[in-house]
Structures are given as C-alpha cells and as structure tokens.
Design a protein around this motif. Structure first.
Motif, mmCIF file in Angstrom:
data_model
loop_
_atom_site.group_PDB
_atom_site.id
_atom_site.type_symbol
_atom_site.label_atom_id
_atom_site.label_comp_id
_atom_site.label_asym_id
_atom_site.label_seq_id
_atom_site.Cartn_x
_atom_site.Cartn_y
_atom_site.Cartn_z
ATOM 1 N N THR A 255 0.853 -1.183 0.000
ATOM 2 C CA THR A 255 0.000 0.000 0.000
ATOM 3 C C THR A 255 0.891 1.236 0.000
ATOM 4 O O THR A 255 1.837 1.323 0.785
ATOM 5 N N LEU B 21 -1.712 5.151 -9.358
ATOM 6 C CA LEU B 21 -1.480 3.885 -8.661
ATOM 7 C C LEU B 21 -0.912 2.802 -9.564
ATOM 8 O O LEU B 21 -0.028 2.033 -9.145
ATOM 9 N N SER C 72 -13.101 0.824 -10.179
ATOM 10 C CA SER C 72 -12.689 1.755 -9.125
ATOM 11 C C SER C 72 -11.704 2.763 -9.713
ATOM 12 O O SER C 72 -10.759 2.391 -10.418
ATOM 13 N N CYS D 197 -8.576 1.421 -11.528
ATOM 14 C CA CYS D 197 -7.585 0.708 -10.717
ATOM 15 C C CYS D 197 -8.215 -0.507 -10.054
ATOM 16 O O CYS D 197 -8.304 -0.615 -8.830
ATOM 17 N N THR E 12 -0.146 7.320 -1.144
ATOM 18 C CA THR E 12 -1.237 7.889 -1.921
ATOM 19 C C THR E 12 -1.517 6.967 -3.112
ATOM 20 O O THR E 12 -0.616 6.258 -3.565
ATOM 21 N N ASN E 13 -2.751 6.971 -3.591
ATOM 22 C CA ASN E 13 -3.060 6.156 -4.772
ATOM 23 C C ASN E 13 -2.989 6.980 -6.053
ATOM 24 O O ASN E 13 -3.517 6.573 -7.091
ATOM 25 N N ASN F 240 -9.314 -2.366 -6.174
ATOM 26 C CA ASN F 240 -10.146 -1.455 -5.397
ATOM 27 C C ASN F 240 -9.469 -0.102 -5.154
ATOM 28 O O ASN F 240 -9.678 0.528 -4.118
ATOM 29 N N CYS G 11 -8.856 5.845 -9.534
ATOM 30 C CA CYS G 11 -7.818 6.493 -8.741
ATOM 31 C C CYS G 11 -7.257 7.647 -9.569
ATOM 32 O O CYS G 11 -7.288 7.612 -10.805
ATOM 33 N N THR H 279 -6.670 0.756 -4.187
ATOM 34 C CA THR H 279 -5.806 0.904 -3.004
ATOM 35 C C THR H 279 -4.694 -0.145 -2.949
ATOM 36 O O THR H 279 -3.569 0.164 -2.568
ATOM 37 N N ASP H 280 -5.007 -1.370 -3.313
ATOM 38 C CA ASP H 280 -4.099 -2.494 -3.082
ATOM 39 C C ASP H 280 -3.242 -2.777 -4.313
ATOM 40 O O ASP H 280 -3.759 -2.959 -5.419
#
Length: 229
Positions: free
Chosen positions: A151, A158, A202, A215, A154-155, A178, A204, A180-181
């Motif tokens: 992680t 990403l 999703s 993302c 910041t995304n 999602n 980003c 983030t990951d």
C-alpha cells in the motif's frame, strides 16, 4: 581509501573463517563472494562512499534506496553502488576479502582491491501489458503464491506506482485492486477467473490535469504482465 598506513590496514585484516555469513536484505543475492576490483572499477557508473557503519546489508540498503541495482563492499569502509558490471570481474579467493566491516567486526567487507558484490532482483528494462480484469477472493485468488501486497502513501497514479514497485522487487506480474491495493506475483493462479473489464471500475487519480484511471474494483484485480525489451 587505499592510502591508510600499513599498520591500520593490518589491524582490519582477519582470516576469512573468522567472519560470519552476512544477512543480505531485500532479496538481493551475492554475485561475487570476493572479486578483484581495478582502478577503473568493476561496477558500472559506480558511486563510492565511505561509512563508519559499513556492512554488506547497510550498503545494499543504501544502494537500493538510491536506485542502483548493484552494491559492493571493499576495504572495510567503502560502499560501492553501480548500475551493472563492467565486463566479467575476476573472482578472487574468499580469503582475500579479509577486512572487517567498520559497522560490524564479525563481517567481512572486502579487502585491498577486493570487493564483495551483490545484485538487486529488479527486472531488466521493459514494459507492462494489460492482461485483463480478474476475480480476486480468498476462495478464488487471481495470483498464485507467493503474492506481495503493498500500500502506498497515496493512490495517485497507482498503476504506475505498482508496476514500478513490482519491477523493483523482481516480480513480473502486477495488479491493482479497489484503487488501493498493489499486488505482485510470479504468475496467475491456474484457476484464475477473468471478468469483464467493466467490473474493474474503481477510480484512482492521475497527476493534476490528467484525470483519473481505473484501478481494479472490489474483489477485482486489474492485472499487468512484464515484458522485457
């Protein structure tokens, strides 16, 4: 620094059998347990710095943080960072690397014109190709083991952050989920189930003025594969 007085050099020299085996971090590997260095240097684009806390491990950490793919320790206090090898270095007997590290007298840090060389697992230059959107659940993971999850602070951008991270640690598959990951792996799970790319929805952000990007999604992994140049 090779101009130290002879008594100072002798005080660092020990039998190779007196040293412990160093722990090399970040999945770097030993390329030469002991090699002959030359005035023009055996590491390409080398940057050499002297440290009072020098060890193979600390040198690797410093070179890795600076973006180098090769590291070497020499003459007790020297940490060499480079981008590759200049030709094929001549191997030397391990007993030639007989100088104790300034950071740990139980470890060897090369010798006079003798260098211990370590290599990053980073992938060679290349690009990344989108493979699709995959279902990713505990029961049906998209990537086969081992999988590294990461992680970022910041995304922002990403996908680029994730592929660069996976390349740096030597994993040829990268995926974002999602928004983030970031996941890195050596390949897809044999039972991986591809889904419509619409399910990787999703968003980003990209840098200011560039909009946004997709993302992955909830339990949906957007997968990229590395391809060398």
């Amino acid at each position: 620094m090779k101009q130290l007085a002879l008594f100072a050099v002798t005080s660092f020299a020990l039998s190779a059998s007196a040293f412990n085996i160093p722990v090399i971090p970040l999945n770097w590997t030993t390329q030469y347990a002991c090699a002959v260095d030359v005035p023009s240097r055996v590491l390409a684009n080398v940057v050499t710095t002297q440290y009072t806390d020098n060890t193979p491990g600390s040198c690797v950490l410093r070179c890795d943080a600076a973006g180098f793919s090769y590291a070497g320790v020499e003459y007790s206090n020297e940490c060499h960072c480079g981008t590759g090898l200049v030709g094929t270095p001549a191997s030397a007997p391990v007993s030639d690397c007989n100088m104790a590290c300034t950071g740990d007298p139980n470890l060897s840090c090369g010798g006079s014109w003798r260098i211990q060389i370590y290599k990053s697992p980073a992938l060679p230059p290349g690009g990344w190709a989108l493979q699709g959107c995959y279902l990713d659940t505990t029961a049906s993971p998209a990537f086969g083991s081992p999988v590294v999850h990461h992680t970022f602070d910041t995304n922002l951008d990403l996908i680029d952050q994730c592929v660069q991270y996976c390349a740096h640690i030597g994993y040829p598959y990268s995926g974002v989920e999602n928004a983030t990951d970031c996941q890195c792996s050596f390949g897809l799970n044999p039972g991986a189930q591809i889904r419509s790319e619409d399910e990787c929805n999703s968003l980003c952000p990209l840098p200011p003025g560039a909009g946004s990007e997709f993302c992955g999604g909830f339990q949906r992994l957007m997968v990229y594969q590395f391809r060398p140049n």
